[in-house]
Design a protein around this motif. Structure first.
Motif, mmCIF file in Angstrom:
data_model
loop_
_atom_site.group_PDB
_atom_site.id
_atom_site.type_symbol
_atom_site.label_atom_id
_atom_site.label_comp_id
_atom_site.label_asym_id
_atom_site.label_seq_id
_atom_site.Cartn_x
_atom_site.Cartn_y
_atom_site.Cartn_z
ATOM 1 N N SER A 42 0.831 -0.940 0.202
ATOM 2 C CA SER A 42 -0.167 0.343 -0.022
ATOM 3 C C SER A 42 0.760 1.115 -0.532
ATOM 4 N N ILE A 43 -0.010 2.579 -0.609
ATOM 5 C CA ILE A 43 0.635 3.898 -0.169
ATOM 6 C C ILE A 43 1.881 3.384 0.791
ATOM 7 N N LEU A 44 0.596 3.745 2.461
ATOM 8 C CA LEU A 44 1.558 3.508 3.415
ATOM 9 C C LEU A 44 3.007 2.626 3.562
ATOM 10 N N GLU A 45 2.339 0.993 3.280
ATOM 11 C CA GLU A 45 3.262 0.452 3.852
ATOM 12 C C GLU A 45 4.740 1.565 2.405
ATOM 13 N N THR A 46 4.756 1.334 1.534
ATOM 14 C CA THR A 46 5.921 1.653 1.155
ATOM 15 C C THR A 46 5.805 2.551 1.414
ATOM 16 N N ALA A 47 5.846 3.436 2.015
ATOM 17 C CA ALA A 47 6.420 5.296 2.246
ATOM 18 C C ALA A 47 7.191 4.480 3.942
ATOM 19 N N HIS A 48 6.702 3.878 4.510
ATOM 20 C CA HIS A 48 7.910 3.550 5.521
ATOM 21 C C HIS A 48 8.573 2.519 5.162
ATOM 22 N N HIS A 49 8.135 1.810 4.698
ATOM 23 C CA HIS A 49 9.224 0.826 3.675
ATOM 24 C C HIS A 49 10.664 1.970 3.802
ATOM 25 N N LEU A 50 10.118 3.112 2.417
ATOM 26 C CA LEU A 50 10.916 3.681 2.319
ATOM 27 C C LEU A 50 12.181 4.647 2.961
ATOM 28 N N VAL A 51 11.032 5.141 3.774
ATOM 29 C CA VAL A 51 12.446 5.740 5.208
ATOM 30 C C VAL A 51 12.536 4.634 6.367
ATOM 31 N N GLU A 52 11.969 3.599 6.321
ATOM 32 C CA GLU A 52 13.065 2.817 6.942
ATOM 33 C C GLU A 52 13.597 2.212 6.045
ATOM 34 N N ALA A 53 13.718 1.429 4.907
ATOM 35 C CA ALA A 53 15.530 1.608 4.498
ATOM 36 C C ALA A 53 16.105 2.703 4.426
ATOM 37 N N ASP A 54 16.151 3.968 4.374
ATOM 38 C CA ASP A 54 16.743 5.124 4.089
ATOM 39 C C ASP A 54 18.237 5.266 5.666
ATOM 40 N N THR A 55 16.550 4.571 7.090
ATOM 41 C CA THR A 55 17.673 5.259 8.083
ATOM 42 C C THR A 55 18.306 3.602 8.191
ATOM 43 N N TYR A 56 17.758 2.390 7.803
ATOM 44 C CA TYR A 56 18.299 1.572 7.491
ATOM 45 C C TYR A 56 19.786 1.038 6.893
ATOM 46 N N LEU A 58 21.910 4.772 6.112
ATOM 47 C CA LEU A 58 23.076 4.984 7.654
ATOM 48 C C LEU A 58 22.977 4.928 8.132
ATOM 49 N N ALA A 59 22.014 3.934 8.733
ATOM 50 C CA ALA A 59 22.719 3.170 10.342
ATOM 51 C C ALA A 59 24.222 2.467 10.158
ATOM 52 N N HIS A 60 24.016 1.806 8.934
ATOM 53 C CA HIS A 60 25.491 1.051 8.486
ATOM 54 C C HIS A 60 26.653 1.478 8.363
ATOM 55 N N LEU A 61 26.304 2.611 7.399
ATOM 56 C CA LEU A 61 27.576 3.984 6.452
ATOM 57 C C LEU A 61 27.527 5.077 7.654
ATOM 58 N N THR A 62 27.276 5.154 8.370
ATOM 59 C CA THR A 62 28.226 5.294 9.643
ATOM 60 C C THR A 62 28.175 4.851 10.794
ATOM 61 N N SER A 63 28.094 3.427 11.063
ATOM 62 C CA SER A 63 28.168 2.990 12.402
ATOM 63 C C SER A 63 27.564 3.178 12.910
ATOM 64 N N ASP A 64 26.375 3.882 12.922
ATOM 65 C CA ASP A 64 24.932 3.787 14.338
ATOM 66 C C ASP A 64 24.266 3.689 14.467
ATOM 67 N N PRO A 65 23.759 2.329 14.979
ATOM 68 C CA PRO A 65 22.490 2.104 15.221
ATOM 69 C C PRO A 65 20.985 2.213 15.442
ATOM 70 N N ALA A 66 21.708 3.630 16.175
ATOM 71 C CA ALA A 66 20.115 4.696 16.938
ATOM 72 C C ALA A 66 19.711 4.895 15.408
ATOM 73 N N ARG A 67 20.819 5.010 14.395
ATOM 74 C CA ARG A 67 19.581 5.727 13.520
ATOM 75 C C ARG A 67 18.320 4.909 12.671
ATOM 76 N N GLU A 68 18.640 3.558 12.774
ATOM 77 C CA GLU A 68 17.468 2.674 12.651
ATOM 78 C C GLU A 68 15.869 3.058 13.220
ATOM 79 N N ILE A 69 15.015 3.096 12.797
ATOM 80 C CA ILE A 69 13.572 3.247 12.828
ATOM 81 C C ILE A 69 12.241 1.670 12.212
ATOM 82 N N ASP A 70 11.654 2.121 13.415
ATOM 83 C CA ASP A 70 10.745 1.012 13.094
ATOM 84 C C ASP A 70 9.237 1.357 13.454
ATOM 85 N N SER A 71 9.190 1.726 11.492
ATOM 86 C CA SER A 71 7.702 2.725 11.167
ATOM 87 C C SER A 71 5.734 1.594 11.686
ATOM 88 N N GLY A 72 6.415 0.643 12.363
ATOM 89 C CA GLY A 72 5.122 -0.431 12.377
ATOM 90 C C GLY A 72 4.564 1.069 13.594
#
Length: 171
Positions: A42-56, A58-72
């Protein structure tokens, strides 16, 4: 330090995602459930996935696991705010001396390990965003709504990075 060639690509990536989320903020809950066959969801699921992936990423590229979110359980305002924070992090990351061949390792929640170069990871972030924004635009079109202009040219014009001069009439 001078800007990198990736600065424009990531500025567009964030701008287009924010612009698309802003459009979706006015949708009804029923419209947010709309999906197109062959897309992520859905639009909402895809938007959540898009932003969650972006934080994922960044979490790995910056070595900052706190960057990740769970948009559930989130609507769209929280992921939109997170994407704004991602913009600052992308700018900071791109301002560093990145080695495109440096290997970054991540292990997902199932234990799957991935070793990939910084260059591949950056390309994936851009590709992933473009792919899922396109899917959301398809769902908006299916609803009979006009998706926002989010292509690179529109970004360039809006931000003054592109100047379009219409032809002059010879009449």
């Amino acid at each position: 330090m001078s800007p990198s060639l990736l600065d424009e690509a990531f500025a567009h990536h964030v701008w287009a995602t924010l612009r698309l989320i802003d459009t979706c903020l006015s949708l009804t809950p029923e419209q947010l459930k709309a999906a197109v066959p062959g897309t992520y969801g859905s639009i909402l699921e895809t938007a959540h996935h898009l932003v969650e992936a972006d934080t994922y990423y960044l979490a790995h590229l910056t070595s900052d696991p706190a960057r990740e979110i769970d948009s559930g359980g989130m609507g769209l305002r929280e992921p939109r705010a997170e994407m704004g924070a991602d913009e600052r992090t992308w700018i900071e990351l791109l301002a560093t001396d990145l080695d495109p061949d440096a290997v970054v390792t991540d292990v997902d929640e199932e234990g799957y390990r991935r070793d990939a170069s910084m260059g591949i990871r950056m390309a994936q972030a851009i590709h992933h965003g473009t792919d899922h924004r396109s899917q959301i635009c398809s769902a908006l079109t299916k609803l009979g709504l006009e998706p926002p202009l989010i292509d690179v040219w529109a970004f360039g014009v809006q931000t003054g990075r592109v100047v379009e001069v219409p032809p002059t009439s010879s009449h």
